[in-house]
Scaffold this active site. Structure first.
Site, PDB file in Angstrom:
ATOM      1  N   ASN A 105      33.424  -4.659  16.165  1.00 49.83           N
ATOM      2  CA  ASN A 105      32.862  -3.381  16.606  1.00 49.83           C
ATOM      3  C   ASN A 105      33.937  -2.524  17.276  1.00 49.83           C
ATOM      4  OD1 ASN A 105      29.682  -2.362  18.052  1.00 49.83           O
ATOM      5  ND2 ASN A 105      31.437  -1.130  17.580  1.00 49.83           N
ATOM      6  N   GLY A 161      35.854  -9.800  20.473  1.00 49.38           N
ATOM      7  CA  GLY A 161      37.197 -10.004  20.997  1.00 49.38           C
ATOM      8  C   GLY A 161      38.346  -9.787  20.034  1.00 49.38           C
ATOM      9  N   GLY A 205      35.051  -6.745  23.349  1.00 47.97           N
ATOM     10  CA  GLY A 205      35.807  -5.515  23.548  1.00 47.97           C
ATOM     11  C   GLY A 205      37.216  -5.705  24.071  1.00 47.97           C
ATOM     12  N   LYS A 242      20.459 -11.436  16.484  1.00 47.41           N
ATOM     13  CA  LYS A 242      21.715 -11.877  17.099  1.00 47.41           C
ATOM     14  C   LYS A 242      21.409 -12.072  18.575  1.00 47.41           C
ATOM     15  CE  LYS A 242      26.367 -10.514  18.167  1.00 47.41           C
ATOM     16  NZ  LYS A 242      26.756  -9.331  18.929  1.00 47.41           N
TER      17      LYS A 242
END
Lengths: 65, 257
Positions: B206, B185, B157, B96
């Site tokens: 996450n 996001g 985040g 990634k």
């Protein structure tokens, strides 16, 4: 010989990367290494000779997003 | 099934492994999410603590596929070297690819991203570039050899969801056959459902899970949302209209005529 390991100065008696890692306590760990910004594959660590002041990165798996 | 390079993936929910309250909660969240792919990273290892070794054991026990990232890299050289190191440690050609260009938003440096993608694809990596919804950048990444794109929903985040709905919809329409994974996001399960409804192939979550009051419950909620969004997409949603159309048939209505 003094080398910079993960940003901290460390003393090692070993000239080759593999030996230095062993001496510094990384023996048996799953890590990946770079010297002066260049990736050094595990298979090449025994043949990679360090010099005074080399910057060694020792990275391991970590949480990530 | 979703084809990601050589691998077919059943779950459309990928999970990041950072910022959980404990390793045990992380493991439970991965199971609750029914995730088949989790993202991981590389950091400096202390010979005394060996924190990385414990984490790697945990991930291997989960039996999931790992997608290593180059998080924290701001330059092409850093990202390429980190990718080489990740390939060796994690034993995968998946990467990634993140090349960060701006600190406040963690917006990708798309110029560096394309350069790094070109190098890594040529070396045989299977690159998952963290990018914006920019169509031209997407074209360049595909030309560099990427076969999957990971556009951001919103800054990492932030929990703001699909920030540029028009741009993301255009991206989806422009590349109908390229696997597109919304990365970053998303804050709540409805954001993920929306992404799948719009035709995105998967989402990577996450912070929204890891920092929830109950991460395991939130992981399960995201799994349901992704399933609902995919189901809705496959079922063929109706087109929005400006005016009402009666859902109850008018034929035979009493007191008329």
């Amino acid at each position: 010989m003094k080398i910079l390991v993960n940003g901290a100065w460390r003393e090692t008696q070993r000239e080759e990367l593999a030996g230095a890692l062993e001496e510094l306590g990384y023996g048996g760990s799953v890590v990946s290494t770079a010297v002066n910004g260049e990736f050094i594959a595990a298979a090449l660590r025994a043949r990679t000779v360090l010099a005074e002041g080399d910057r060694v990165e020792v990275l391991a798996p970590m949480q990530g997003g | 099934m979703l084809q990601l390079y050589q691998m077919k993936v059943g779950s459309r929910l990928m999970l990041g492994t950072a910022r959980y309250p404990s390793p045990a909660v992380l493991a439970d969240a991965v199971r609750a999410a029914r995730a088949e792919v989790v993202t991981v990273s590389l950091r400096r290892e202390s010979a005394g603590e060996r924190a990385g070794q414990a984490f790697w054991s945990l991930v291997r026990e989960l039996g999931v596929r790992v997608l290593p990232n180059t998080a924290g890299c701001h330059a092409v050289k850093e990202a390429v070297t980190t990718a080489h190191m990740a390939r060796e440690v994690f034993g995968t050609t998946w990467i990634k690819l993140e090349v960060i260009g701006e600190e406040d938003t963690l917006q990708p440096d798309v110029f560096g991203l394309v350069d790094a993608a070109r190098i890594l694809c040529a070396e045989g990596f299977e690159v998952f570039p963290y990018t914006t919804e920019d169509l031209v950048v997407a074209e360049r990444l595909l030309a560099a050899g990427c076969k999957v794109l990971m556009p951001w929903g919103a800054p990492i985040g932030s929990g703001r969801g699909l920030n540029n709905l028009f741009g993301l919809t255009a991206l989806r329409a422009h590349f109908p056959d390229v696997p597109l994974i919304i990365d970053a996001g998303l804050g709540v399960p409805s954001h993920a459902a929306r992404a799948l409804e719009l035709g995105f192939d998967a989402v990577l979550i996450n912070t929204a899970v890891a920092q929830a009051r109950d991460p395991v419950k939130m992981a399960a909620a995201f799994a349901l949302a992704v399933e609902a969004g995919l189901g809705a997409r496959q079922a063929g949603p109706i087109e929005p209209r400006d005016l009402a159309t009666p859902s109850t048939p008018l034929i035979g209505t009493a007191f008329r005529g």
